[in-house]
Motif scaffolding. Sequence first.
Motif, PDB file in Angstrom:
ATOM      1  N   PRO A   1       0.850  -1.393   0.066  1.00 51.75           N
ATOM      2  CA  PRO A   1       0.001  -0.083   0.012  1.00 51.75           C
ATOM      3  C   PRO A   1       0.765   1.400  -0.107  1.00 51.75           C
ATOM      4  O   PRO A   1       0.459   2.334  -0.536  1.00 51.75           O
ATOM      5  CB  PRO A   1      -0.860  -0.026   1.174  1.00 51.75           C
ATOM      6  CG  PRO A   1      -0.906  -1.432   1.784  1.00 51.75           C
ATOM      7  CD  PRO A   1       0.558  -2.160   1.327  1.00 51.75           C
TER       8      PRO A   1
ATOM      9  N   ASN B   1      -5.424  -4.430  -3.013  1.00 51.78           N
ATOM     10  CA  ASN B   1      -5.104  -5.226  -1.762  1.00 51.78           C
ATOM     11  C   ASN B   1      -4.513  -4.014  -0.779  1.00 51.78           C
ATOM     12  O   ASN B   1      -2.988  -3.931  -0.863  1.00 51.78           O
ATOM     13  CB  ASN B   1      -4.442  -6.488  -2.173  1.00 51.78           C
ATOM     14  CG  ASN B   1      -4.410  -7.111  -0.940  1.00 51.78           C
ATOM     15  OD1 ASN B   1      -4.355  -6.852   0.400  1.00 51.78           O
ATOM     16  ND2 ASN B   1      -3.851  -8.524  -0.866  1.00 51.78           N
ATOM     17  N   LEU B   2      -5.006  -3.879   0.350  1.00 46.34           N
ATOM     18  CA  LEU B   2      -4.462  -2.854   1.326  1.00 46.34           C
ATOM     19  C   LEU B   2      -4.405  -3.610   2.602  1.00 46.34           C
ATOM     20  O   LEU B   2      -4.391  -3.092   3.809  1.00 46.34           O
ATOM     21  CB  LEU B   2      -5.132  -1.607   1.322  1.00 46.34           C
ATOM     22  CG  LEU B   2      -5.306  -0.844   0.150  1.00 46.34           C
ATOM     23  CD1 LEU B   2      -5.844   0.547   0.674  1.00 46.34           C
ATOM     24  CD2 LEU B   2      -3.994  -0.363  -0.523  1.00 46.34           C
ATOM     25  N   ASN B   3      -4.271  -5.053   2.439  1.00 45.75           N
ATOM     26  CA  ASN B   3      -4.429  -5.738   3.715  1.00 45.75           C
ATOM     27  C   ASN B   3      -3.363  -5.667   4.859  1.00 45.75           C
ATOM     28  O   ASN B   3      -3.478  -5.896   6.085  1.00 45.75           O
ATOM     29  CB  ASN B   3      -4.637  -7.161   3.630  1.00 45.75           C
ATOM     30  CG  ASN B   3      -6.091  -7.501   2.977  1.00 45.75           C
ATOM     31  OD1 ASN B   3      -7.096  -6.534   3.088  1.00 45.75           O
ATOM     32  ND2 ASN B   3      -6.267  -8.449   2.202  1.00 45.75           N
TER      33      ASN B   3
ATOM     34  N   ASN C   1      -2.222  -2.848   5.718  1.00 40.54           N
ATOM     35  CA  ASN C   1      -2.535  -1.500   6.376  1.00 40.54           C
ATOM     36  C   ASN C   1      -3.026  -1.923   7.746  1.00 40.54           C
ATOM     37  O   ASN C   1      -3.880  -3.249   7.921  1.00 40.54           O
ATOM     38  CB  ASN C   1      -3.426  -0.676   5.750  1.00 40.54           C
ATOM     39  CG  ASN C   1      -2.799   0.347   4.544  1.00 40.54           C
ATOM     40  OD1 ASN C   1      -1.379   0.313   4.664  1.00 40.54           O
ATOM     41  ND2 ASN C   1      -3.321   0.950   3.767  1.00 40.54           N
TER      42      ASN C   1
ATOM     43  N   ARG D   1      -8.088  -0.145   5.340  1.00 41.56           N
ATOM     44  CA  ARG D   1      -8.028  -1.204   4.298  1.00 41.56           C
ATOM     45  C   ARG D   1      -9.323  -1.030   3.488  1.00 41.56           C
ATOM     46  O   ARG D   1     -10.123  -0.259   3.942  1.00 41.56           O
ATOM     47  CB  ARG D   1      -7.976  -2.612   5.129  1.00 41.56           C
ATOM     48  CG  ARG D   1      -6.845  -3.149   5.843  1.00 41.56           C
ATOM     49  CD  ARG D   1      -6.883  -4.369   6.512  1.00 41.56           C
ATOM     50  NE  ARG D   1      -5.841  -4.530   7.397  1.00 41.56           N
ATOM     51  CZ  ARG D   1      -5.663  -5.717   8.279  1.00 41.56           C
ATOM     52  NH1 ARG D   1      -6.668  -6.698   7.917  1.00 41.56           N
ATOM     53  NH2 ARG D   1      -4.918  -5.858   8.727  1.00 41.56           N
TER      54      ARG D   1
ATOM     55  N   TYR E   1      -0.089   6.147   5.746  1.00 36.85           N
ATOM     56  CA  TYR E   1      -1.097   5.420   4.885  1.00 36.85           C
ATOM     57  C   TYR E   1      -2.096   6.282   4.114  1.00 36.85           C
ATOM     58  O   TYR E   1      -3.074   5.985   3.445  1.00 36.85           O
ATOM     59  CB  TYR E   1      -2.065   4.923   6.100  1.00 36.85           C
ATOM     60  CG  TYR E   1      -1.154   4.083   6.961  1.00 36.85           C
ATOM     61  CD1 TYR E   1      -0.700   2.806   6.539  1.00 36.85           C
ATOM     62  CD2 TYR E   1      -1.078   4.242   8.406  1.00 36.85           C
ATOM     63  CE1 TYR E   1       0.005   2.030   7.373  1.00 36.85           C
ATOM     64  CE2 TYR E   1      -0.160   3.483   9.457  1.00 36.85           C
ATOM     65  CZ  TYR E   1       0.219   2.134   8.603  1.00 36.85           C
ATOM     66  OH  TYR E   1       1.030   1.546   9.555  1.00 36.85           O
TER      67      TYR E   1
END
Length: 890
Positions: A715, A807-809, A811, A816, A867
């Motif tokens: 991310p 896919n921001l998993n 984070n 997310r 983020y």
Amino acid sequence: MKTLLKSLCLFSLLFTSFLFAQTTTKSTFLVKGECGMCKDRIETSAKKTGAKTANWNATTQKLDIEFDADKTSSDQILKQIAEVGHDNELYSAPTQTYDQLPGCCLYEREPSFLKTAITEQPVKQDNQFFVRGNCSSCKSRIEKAATSAGADSSSWDSNTQMVTLNFDPAKTSADLILKKIADVGHDNEKFTSTDDTYKNLPGCCLYDRELPLGVKSDLVHDDEAESAAPKKDFSQHADHFDKSIEEVRLIRLADATALSKKETGLTFNIGGKELLKAACCNLSESFETNATVDVSFTNAVTGTKQLKMLGLDQKYTSLTKELLPSIRGLAAPYGLNLIPGRWIGGIQLTKGGSTVVNGYESITGQINTELLKANDNPETSINFFGDVHGRVETNITSTTQLNEHWNQSVLLHGNATLSKTDSNDDGFLDQPTGNQINAAYLLNYNDLDHSGLGTHFGISFVKDQRFGGQTTFDKKIDRSKQTAYGVGIDLSRFEIWNKTGYVFKDKPYQSIGWMNQFTTHQQDSFFGNRNYWGNQNTFYSNLVFESIIGNSNNKFKTGASFLYDQYDEDYLTQNYKRTETVPGVFFEYTLTGLKYTLVAGARTDFHNLAGTQFTPRLNFKYDVTDKTILRLSAGRGFRTANVFAESQQYFGSNRQIEILGNGGKIYDLKPEIAWNYGASVQQEFKLFNRKATLVADFFRTDFQNQVLADLDISPQKLVFYNLEGESFANSFQTQLDFAPAKNLELRLAYKYYDVQAEFLGGKREIPFMPKNRGFFNASYSTDKTDKGAFWNIDTTLQLIGKQKLPNLNSNPLEYRLPEFSKSYSTLNAQISRNFNKNIRAYVGGENLLGYTQNNPIIDVQNPFGNYFDAGMVYAPIMGANVYFGLDFKF
């Protein structure tokens, strides 16, 4: 004495006026044509034959003439116009002359304008025979009769009044076939139909039985009129029909968006009527009522929109202006905003691989924008626009006929976004503030009928400044002292171009054209603490020679092109420079048969950085019937990626950009190569007893060395690399256009996309691309009053299916995204009132259902943190918007 002199003067004036009125005649006739070249050819021919004045209008197809009845006649004028290639009310152009017209002049010959035909019989071959008829119903009846009498195949042409028969002499004969055709009601050169059979034909099929064979009937009908009158009404007056009705004139108005039946490719012509159905403030908003192109916001801070076609990003579509390269390279992210909607005279949209004459970059299709010119209706217009979010704009356009050969266009535009809107209270502007100043000047010369020369010159300049980011950001404060997150984009662009063409005397099928353009585009921008600066200088030249091989059924185009691109970019502290030089040669052959057209072309380009590239393309059109058209296409394209310019939607984040090079000479990457294949079926039929068109098409694009922008590795990263493996895009679309009632037009469409690529983490769907989309558009107009006033109501509903999200998993949980987005709908509508021909007012709304994406900015409270990401946008970020505007014409 003074009273006597006044009386004599008045008497002389009245007497002179009386004499002039007796010898000068004003008349209006319908003459077929398409473009500015047609206008010059028609008007010049009329004046050569004795007309004092001649003015032809491409929109209405009307020719207004004044002539001295003692010196010439309308009959002589219209006959001469037909001889140079243009069908009219009295004469039909010889087929050979029509076939030799330039491609842009090839008008639709059906329905005919003929009222009384005096043309000579066309030359026919041994297997061709004269058969009387009028319309598509006649064609179907004649060909069906021929087949039932043993013909292997047959084709009847309403213009030449000839049927072409293919049969085995051992099984049948021409006499037997023609006898059968007469039995179903159609006189021919061998047999005559009985009176009863003739009189029982539908009204649209009642031809004039007194005209010589091979001459089209004087009764003019459109397919729309087939059921307009009962059979018995025609049968009662069939013998004296021409005496009971002085004139029958049916005019088919141009469609707002027309799917061309004569183009080999799947080409939609979008006219001014379609563009007025929505706000259409710039080119990116010109497709709101079009089902072929998808329009979406790119991120939550710049307010810009991007196009997608055939399931792929805008960068794979060739965007041209006046058939010259336009929105490409560094102009890709914001170039659509730099062409005002009110400057646009028309748009040609072609799906799939386009002609090789226009270059090698077209992969998913071509969108060409034509600017306003004085070919049809010289006028000056002013437009004022505003919306509830503080966006205002003004357009001034003026098209002027300077003299017989010269005309000009002056195009001015200014817009500004004044208010700071934050509808979701996240502390960030929903759209940036700023302003744009835009100006263009066009000068056109056309003397193709005399000297054979025509030329077009254009020059334009635009300056655009935008500021966005947090609502507390102050552009007046030095950035080193700012604590708020800000976005600034400063664009300037200058273009100058010329297109010159020459048509060889006595060879209207042979021409040579030369196009040249110089463009400089500069962007100075910042996104928070990130700086991006870029400059691109481009020179383009294209020389095209067009002629025939033997006859007009075998045409070819050949020539050479040269493209020079100089790039200079700064991103953060790194500088990227390169110069691309691309000389190329091309050849394109067009074979035209009775029911088919084949266009086969190839070009070779010698790219100094990408190496020698061979680009073949093939387009095939087959008219299964006069209502059913099959199209096939296949072709190759290549392009060099501009990774920074084309990915600026992700600059509004704290992702670090990384390039995994493989030895290529452009950003250490290889050029992208793609093959595109397509098939479509176009079917016309009757629905609610009115014309309807159904189109279904399927296209597939396969990539080699595609430059992938990978958002899933991390991310906090945006990684670019060349594809290793498979990448494809499958696109299916079906569209139905029909008019269930008078003045009501409906358009329904459904699209399915399957777009996947093999990323480093494995094969997966391309993000932000919904698999399913639905589209509905309705347009209704009231009848015009005597003063030309009418209302128009237009509405567009779009259904957008779920989309694969990055896919921001890795984070934290609150930063997310789900694997797929939710489906949603948008509704746009507009009501306009034309008070007369010169004044129009409109009010409309966008996203009237009010759907917006929840939390479009990730970690919005900490824009300088790891983020923060404003590039994860898949739905509208602004609620309902209402706008209003006024148009004035002079």
